[in-house]
Write an enzyme that holds these catalytic residues in place. Structure first.
Site, PDB file in Angstrom:
ATOM      1  N   MET A   1       0.838  -1.196   0.000  1.00  0.00           N
ATOM      2  CA  MET A   1       0.000   0.000   0.000  1.00  0.00           C
ATOM      3  C   MET A   1       0.874   1.248   0.000  1.00  0.00           C
ATOM      4  SD  MET A   1      -3.441   0.498   2.127  1.00  0.00           S
ATOM      5  CE  MET A   1      -2.856   0.666   3.787  1.00  0.00           C
ATOM      6  N   CYS A   2       0.497   2.246  -0.742  1.00  0.00           N
ATOM      7  CA  CYS A   2       1.127   3.555  -0.741  1.00  0.00           C
ATOM      8  C   CYS A   2       0.031   4.561  -1.058  1.00  0.00           C
ATOM      9  CB  CYS A   2       2.203   3.683  -1.823  1.00  0.00           C
ATOM     10  SG  CYS A   2       3.707   2.757  -1.491  1.00  0.00           S
TER      11      CYS A   2
END
Lengths: 225, 298
Positions: free
Chosen positions: B1-2
């Site tokens: 995730m970013c």
């Protein structure tokens, strides 16, 4: 009607308050203001009440819903009404990916478009989309009905079990083991009721039905790599 | 995730507030990427000048007489504006290659974050709010900008592993996802003489785009071919001198939301990042389609 300001009071308090409502609650009508795309709004409800969310929501709105009606007056992020058991979820705008995923029951109505993987692994939920749906929708869908008044993206109904898919527009491509099937009178009757429930201005005769060819049910050496 | 945020300003009246709006969007995306953050901002250009944004972990020492030394080497005036661990060097546009070569010699510990006429890249390890405050991003104006909050999966949490990555003059790339063929692609690109500094997957993606463009592709063509040559999950946002572009892999499981009004085009990993933008209630909001390249240009 009860009004809850999510920006002021926070998500934990919102969901705890809604969870505290029982079958005999007098507080059957709720309005949530300032949702601002927050995650997990109105998840896990289990009482006959109506919740109006005045704006757009983030991940997992109305997940695991039972009995309640959750109406989002905006768009919904990924995983709306995921694993719903019963009740109704209405999205006035668009829904992001995997709307209604794994749902066991109830009705999900999306008045805009739904993104990819709509109804993935659905297990009895009815999903009614006024617009289009994205790729890989109804992947491994087991039961329930998916109604699409617009177009469907690539690989519709891949590895489908016994869910029924009704699409009015174009299907970009069908997934493995998904085929077009005959619309018999009982399907017209079923679709008439679904379109009425979803508030759709469409005629059941305009739709095509898709379902499983049932060729993947048993292991065949030809299917092995 | 970013987390990814991006803002392309159409209404010039909003340009002075670019940094402020981007900072707010970036901080909202903290829980998608709390370990490092970065921002590419496209600000003022001055004729005949180019900007090298550089970084040093020992910036007080490294930057102390860097401008003078570099001016002497180039025989032209170089000015330096320091911001925390970063500094922007203003160099003559026609001497940018010489300036980079000279920097590698006279200050080998100083790392080039970006080079171009408009772009400045600032990135560091830490919470997005702290990174934005260190560089005073909210005071920066500009025409467009991209921000990234990182939750590392493929390589170490370091300054050089943070995004954005500079891919060519005035170009940058940010990424949400993970590339699975980055090791083999890194070997291939290195054999072709491409410099890749870290074990980071996104740096390989950035180097790939640079390599394709060096071999004659436009940025649009390079992005199209990335859909074929890169294996893995990605939502990419690329910045160019006059705009930004968006592309998602064909599976498109990494989220992306766009909003457009008469005043701006905005990108967010989630709608949450966009909620405080002016006029968002009436904006056209949509999800970019998978395997489709989008561009907005001034």
């Amino acid at each position: 009607m009860q009004t809850f300001d999510l920006a002021a009071e926070g998500l934990r308090k919102l969901n705890a308050t809604l969870h505290a409502q029982t079958a005999s609650t007098n507080q059957t009508s709720w309005e949530i203001v300032n949702p601002k795309g927050s995650h997990a709004i109105a998840v896990g409800l289990d009482a006959p009440m109506e919740v109006n969310v005045k704006g757009s929501t983030g991940y997992y709105c109305a997940g695991m819903n039972k009995q309640a009606t959750v109406h989002v007056h905006g768009s919904a992020g990924p995983g709306v009404a995921e694993n719903m058991m019963s009740g109704t979820v209405i999205i006035d705008g668009d829904a992001s990916q995997y709307a209604g995923a794994t749902g066991h029951g109830g009705t999900l109505i999306i008045k805009g478009n739904a993104s990819s993987r709509c109804g993935i692994s659905m297990k009895g939920i009815d999903i009614i989309v006024h617009g289009n749906i994205g790729h890989m929708s109804a992947f491994m869908a087991q039961s329930g009905n998916l109604v699409v008044c617009g177009d469907a993206g690539d690989a519709l109904g891949d590895s489908l079990y016994e869910a029924r898919l009704f699409v009015r527009g174009n299907v970009k491509s069908l997934g493995a083991d998904c085929i077009e099937k005959e619309m018999r009178p009982e399907h017209i009757e079923l679709l008439t009721e679904l379109l009425a429930r979803g508030g759709c201005d469409a005629k059941p005769e305009e739709f095509k039905r898709y379902g499983s060819a049932r060729q993947l049910y048993n292991f065949k050496p030809d299917n092995a790599y | 995730m970013c987390g990814i945020v991006g803002l392309f300003i159409k209404d010039k009246a909003l340009e002075p507030q670019l940094g402020k709006m981007l900072t707010d969007m970036l901080i909202t995306m903290t829980d998608r990427g709390p370990d490092s953050a970065g921002i590419a901002i496209y600000g003022d250009k001055s004729a005949g000048k180019a900007k090298l944004t550089v970084q040093s972990d020992d910036s007080a020492v490294a930057f102390a007489d860097l401008a003078e030394t570099l001016s002497d080497r180039l025989g032209a005036k170089v000015s330096l504006t320091r911001k925390d661990t970063h500094a922007v060097l203003d160099v003559p546009a026609d001497q940018i290659a010489q300036a980079r070569a000279a920097l590698a010699e006279i200050a080998p510990g100083v790392r080039v974050m970006s080079s171009g006429e408009a772009i400045e890249i600032y990135k560091e390890v830490g919470l997005p709010k702290d990174v934005a405050a260190r560089f005073d991003v909210s005071s920066m104006g500009g025409t467009h900008g991209i921000g990234h909050t990182r939750m590392a999966t493929e390589s170490a949490v370091t300054t050089m592993g943070a995004h954005p990555f500079n891919t060519g003059p005035d170009q940058c790339l940010v990424h949400n996802g993970s590339l699975s063929n980055h090791n083999s692609l890194r070997r291939k690109l290195r054999r072709d003489g491409v410099h890749i500094e870290t074990e980071n997957d996104t740096e390989v993606g950035a180097a790939y785009l640079t390599w394709r463009m060096k071999n004659g592709a436009t940025l649009g063509e390079a992005l199209e071919s990335s859909l074929v040559d890169l294996d893995g999950f990605f939502t990419f946002v690329v910045g160019t001198e006059d705009g930004f572009g968006v592309v998602r892999d064909p599976i498109a499981c990494k989220p992306a939301v766009m909003a457009e009004t008469d005043q701006y085009v905005a990108f967010g990993s989630e709608y949450r990042a966009l909620v405080n933008l002016p006029g968002i209630e009436d904006a056209r909001v949509w999800e970019p389609e998978p395997a489709t390249v989008y561009f907005w240009n001034h």
